[in-house]
Motif scaffolding. Structure first.
Motif, mmCIF file in Angstrom:
data_model
loop_
_atom_site.group_PDB
_atom_site.id
_atom_site.type_symbol
_atom_site.label_atom_id
_atom_site.label_comp_id
_atom_site.label_asym_id
_atom_site.label_seq_id
_atom_site.Cartn_x
_atom_site.Cartn_y
_atom_site.Cartn_z
ATOM 1 N N ASP A 143 8.490 -15.234 -13.197
ATOM 2 C CA ASP A 143 9.768 -14.543 -13.458
ATOM 3 C C ASP A 143 10.087 -13.474 -14.302
ATOM 4 N N PRO A 144 10.904 -12.440 -13.694
ATOM 5 C CA PRO A 144 11.441 -11.612 -14.374
ATOM 6 C C PRO A 144 12.575 -11.450 -15.617
ATOM 7 N N VAL A 145 13.323 -13.285 -15.807
ATOM 8 C CA VAL A 145 13.618 -13.392 -16.580
ATOM 9 C C VAL A 145 13.163 -13.770 -17.440
ATOM 10 N N ARG A 146 11.816 -14.895 -17.626
ATOM 11 C CA ARG A 146 11.500 -14.748 -18.639
ATOM 12 C C ARG A 146 9.959 -13.889 -19.172
ATOM 13 N N ASP A 147 9.138 -13.637 -18.210
ATOM 14 C CA ASP A 147 8.293 -13.612 -18.289
ATOM 15 C C ASP A 147 8.319 -11.766 -18.466
ATOM 16 N N GLN A 148 6.874 -10.912 -19.060
ATOM 17 C CA GLN A 148 6.459 -9.551 -19.100
ATOM 18 C C GLN A 148 6.184 -9.045 -18.515
ATOM 19 N N ILE A 149 6.298 -7.414 -18.813
ATOM 20 C CA ILE A 149 5.621 -6.944 -18.176
ATOM 21 C C ILE A 149 4.410 -5.846 -18.687
ATOM 22 N N LEU A 150 3.154 -6.202 -18.914
ATOM 23 C CA LEU A 150 1.740 -6.204 -19.533
ATOM 24 C C LEU A 150 1.523 -4.720 -19.590
ATOM 25 N N SER A 151 1.467 -4.124 -18.002
ATOM 26 C CA SER A 151 1.131 -2.903 -18.003
ATOM 27 C C SER A 151 1.632 -2.085 -16.912
ATOM 28 N N ILE A 152 1.664 -1.142 -16.414
ATOM 29 C CA ILE A 152 1.948 -0.774 -15.720
ATOM 30 C C ILE A 152 1.441 0.625 -15.018
ATOM 31 N N GLY A 153 0.598 0.404 -13.549
ATOM 32 C CA GLY A 153 -0.267 1.528 -13.360
ATOM 33 C C GLY A 153 0.818 2.211 -12.002
ATOM 34 N N LEU A 154 0.440 3.831 -12.135
ATOM 35 C CA LEU A 154 1.329 4.485 -11.327
ATOM 36 C C LEU A 154 -0.085 5.020 -10.855
ATOM 37 N N VAL A 155 -0.241 6.218 -9.568
ATOM 38 C CA VAL A 155 -0.774 7.000 -8.731
ATOM 39 C C VAL A 155 -0.228 7.567 -7.563
ATOM 40 N N PRO A 156 -0.301 8.862 -7.910
ATOM 41 C CA PRO A 156 0.613 9.818 -7.195
ATOM 42 C C PRO A 156 -0.058 10.068 -5.651
ATOM 43 N N ILE A 157 0.914 9.722 -4.882
ATOM 44 C CA ILE A 157 0.503 10.633 -3.374
ATOM 45 C C ILE A 157 1.081 11.872 -2.816
ATOM 46 N N GLU A 158 0.573 13.071 -2.810
ATOM 47 C CA GLU A 158 0.959 14.575 -2.638
ATOM 48 C C GLU A 158 0.129 15.096 -0.931
ATOM 49 N N HIS A 159 1.312 15.062 -0.438
ATOM 50 C CA HIS A 159 0.070 16.273 0.803
ATOM 51 C C HIS A 159 -0.288 14.969 1.665
ATOM 52 N N GLY A 160 -0.217 13.963 1.607
ATOM 53 C CA GLY A 160 -0.855 12.739 2.226
ATOM 54 C C GLY A 160 -2.185 12.612 1.714
ATOM 55 N N LEU B 193 -11.524 -0.697 4.025
ATOM 56 C CA LEU B 193 -11.278 0.158 3.391
ATOM 57 C C LEU B 193 -11.862 -0.642 2.037
ATOM 58 N N PRO B 194 -12.811 0.469 0.661
ATOM 59 C CA PRO B 194 -13.797 -0.956 0.360
ATOM 60 C C PRO B 194 -12.560 -1.933 -0.567
ATOM 61 N N ILE B 195 -13.548 -3.044 -0.819
ATOM 62 C CA ILE B 195 -13.082 -3.673 -1.985
ATOM 63 C C ILE B 195 -13.201 -3.665 -3.376
ATOM 64 N N TYR B 196 -12.028 -3.949 -3.808
ATOM 65 C CA TYR B 196 -11.857 -3.339 -5.382
ATOM 66 C C TYR B 196 -11.571 -5.077 -6.499
ATOM 67 N N SER B 197 -11.710 -5.136 -7.471
ATOM 68 C CA SER B 197 -11.676 -5.861 -7.844
ATOM 69 C C SER B 197 -9.645 -5.809 -8.583
ATOM 70 N N ALA B 198 -9.517 -6.742 -8.388
ATOM 71 C CA ALA B 198 -8.244 -6.861 -8.756
ATOM 72 C C ALA B 198 -7.781 -7.438 -10.100
ATOM 73 N N HIS B 199 -6.710 -7.272 -10.043
ATOM 74 C CA HIS B 199 -5.756 -7.141 -11.378
ATOM 75 C C HIS B 199 -5.768 -6.554 -12.141
ATOM 76 N N SER B 200 -5.906 -5.461 -11.864
ATOM 77 C CA SER B 200 -6.290 -3.386 -12.539
ATOM 78 C C SER B 200 -4.354 -2.907 -12.502
ATOM 79 N N ALA B 201 -3.722 -2.958 -13.152
ATOM 80 C CA ALA B 201 -2.721 -2.213 -12.558
ATOM 81 C C ALA B 201 -3.288 -1.230 -12.052
ATOM 82 N N LEU B 202 -3.841 -0.465 -12.622
ATOM 83 C CA LEU B 202 -3.759 0.824 -12.242
ATOM 84 C C LEU B 202 -4.934 1.026 -10.746
ATOM 85 N N THR B 203 -5.428 0.126 -10.595
ATOM 86 C CA THR B 203 -6.560 -0.121 -9.971
ATOM 87 C C THR B 203 -5.476 -0.472 -8.008
#
Length: 228
Positions: A53-70, A186-196
């Motif tokens: 719930d974006p009104v009641r709950d809060q962001i804990l982490s943000i992961g950003l990964v760039p994509i450049e020229h494919g 595609l390979p399986i990654y461990s879930a629930h890490s914002a960066l992963t």
């Protein structure tokens, strides 16, 4: 939303925005709309939150990964842990972030300033984009007192449209990030890490583009129109 509507909405936001930060943000996106995906600067993102719930709950982490020229330059990948009010509570069983992990976290104000700075001039990419965008929009509104439009390519929506061309019914769970990746080998990654998960989303988009005929034929606005 049609291609023309994406551009029209951005131009309208530029005219109506009262904050120079957001005028510049929108203006930086306009030239990207007709760029081939092979050339366009993109930014895959993922959030971990205390709930849905974006009104009641809060962001804990943000992961950003760039994509450049494919490609995905991993040196540009970043993650921020974000301070919250109170405790992470039972949500820690989902994302694995504990209260003591947030001791050195940045404030939500710092996190939103960082997010806007890092994503300026890049089209966002996310899996199930509306959820992440609603959280970001809620916090940006609280901090800057202005609503914000976040044009985002939604890999879930892209996959949904691809599956519906092949099947009349989509099986439950088949649009989850891991299930989508599995269809492309595609390979399986461990879930629930914002960066992963941001990395997993970036890789999924590149696989989807290849399956649709390649990034040279597709323009940014083509996938935005599918996602909005």
């Amino acid at each position: 939303m049609g291609r023309w509507m994406v551009r029209a909405k951005l131009k309208w936001r530029i005219l109506r925005s009262q904050h120079r930060l957001f005028k510049d943000y929108y203006q930086s996106l306009i030239p990207l709309l007709n760029m081939p995906l092979s050339e366009a600067p993109l930014m895959a993102m993922d959030l971990e939150m205390t709930g849905l719930d974006p009104v009641r709950d809060q962001i804990l982490s943000i992961g950003l990964v760039p994509i450049e020229h494919g490609a995905i330059p991993l040196a540009g990948a970043e993650q921020k842990l974000v301070q919250i009010r109170g405790s992470v509570g039972q949500s820690a069983t989902i994302h694995g972030i504990l209260d003591n992990h947030l001791v050195q976290a940045v404030s939500i104000e710092e996190a939103m300033a960082w997010f806007l700075s890092r994503t300026r001039g890049r089209i966002l990419v996310a899996h199930h984009a509306p959820l992440d965008c609603r959280f970001l929009q809620q916090d940006i509104l609280a901090i800057y007192h202005q609503t914000v439009m976040l044009p985002t390519i939604d890999t879930l929506m892209v996959e949904r449209l691809r599956l519906l061309r092949e099947h009349s019914v989509i099986k439950e769970g088949s649009l989850r990030l891991g299930a989508c990746r599995e269809r492309y080998g595609l390979p399986i990654y461990s879930a629930h890490s914002a960066l992963t998960d941001a990395l997993a989303c970036a890789e999924l988009l590149l696989a989807q583009i290849a399956a649709m005929g390649g990034a040279r034929q597709l323009k940014v606005v083509d996938l935005l129109a599918k996602s909005f």
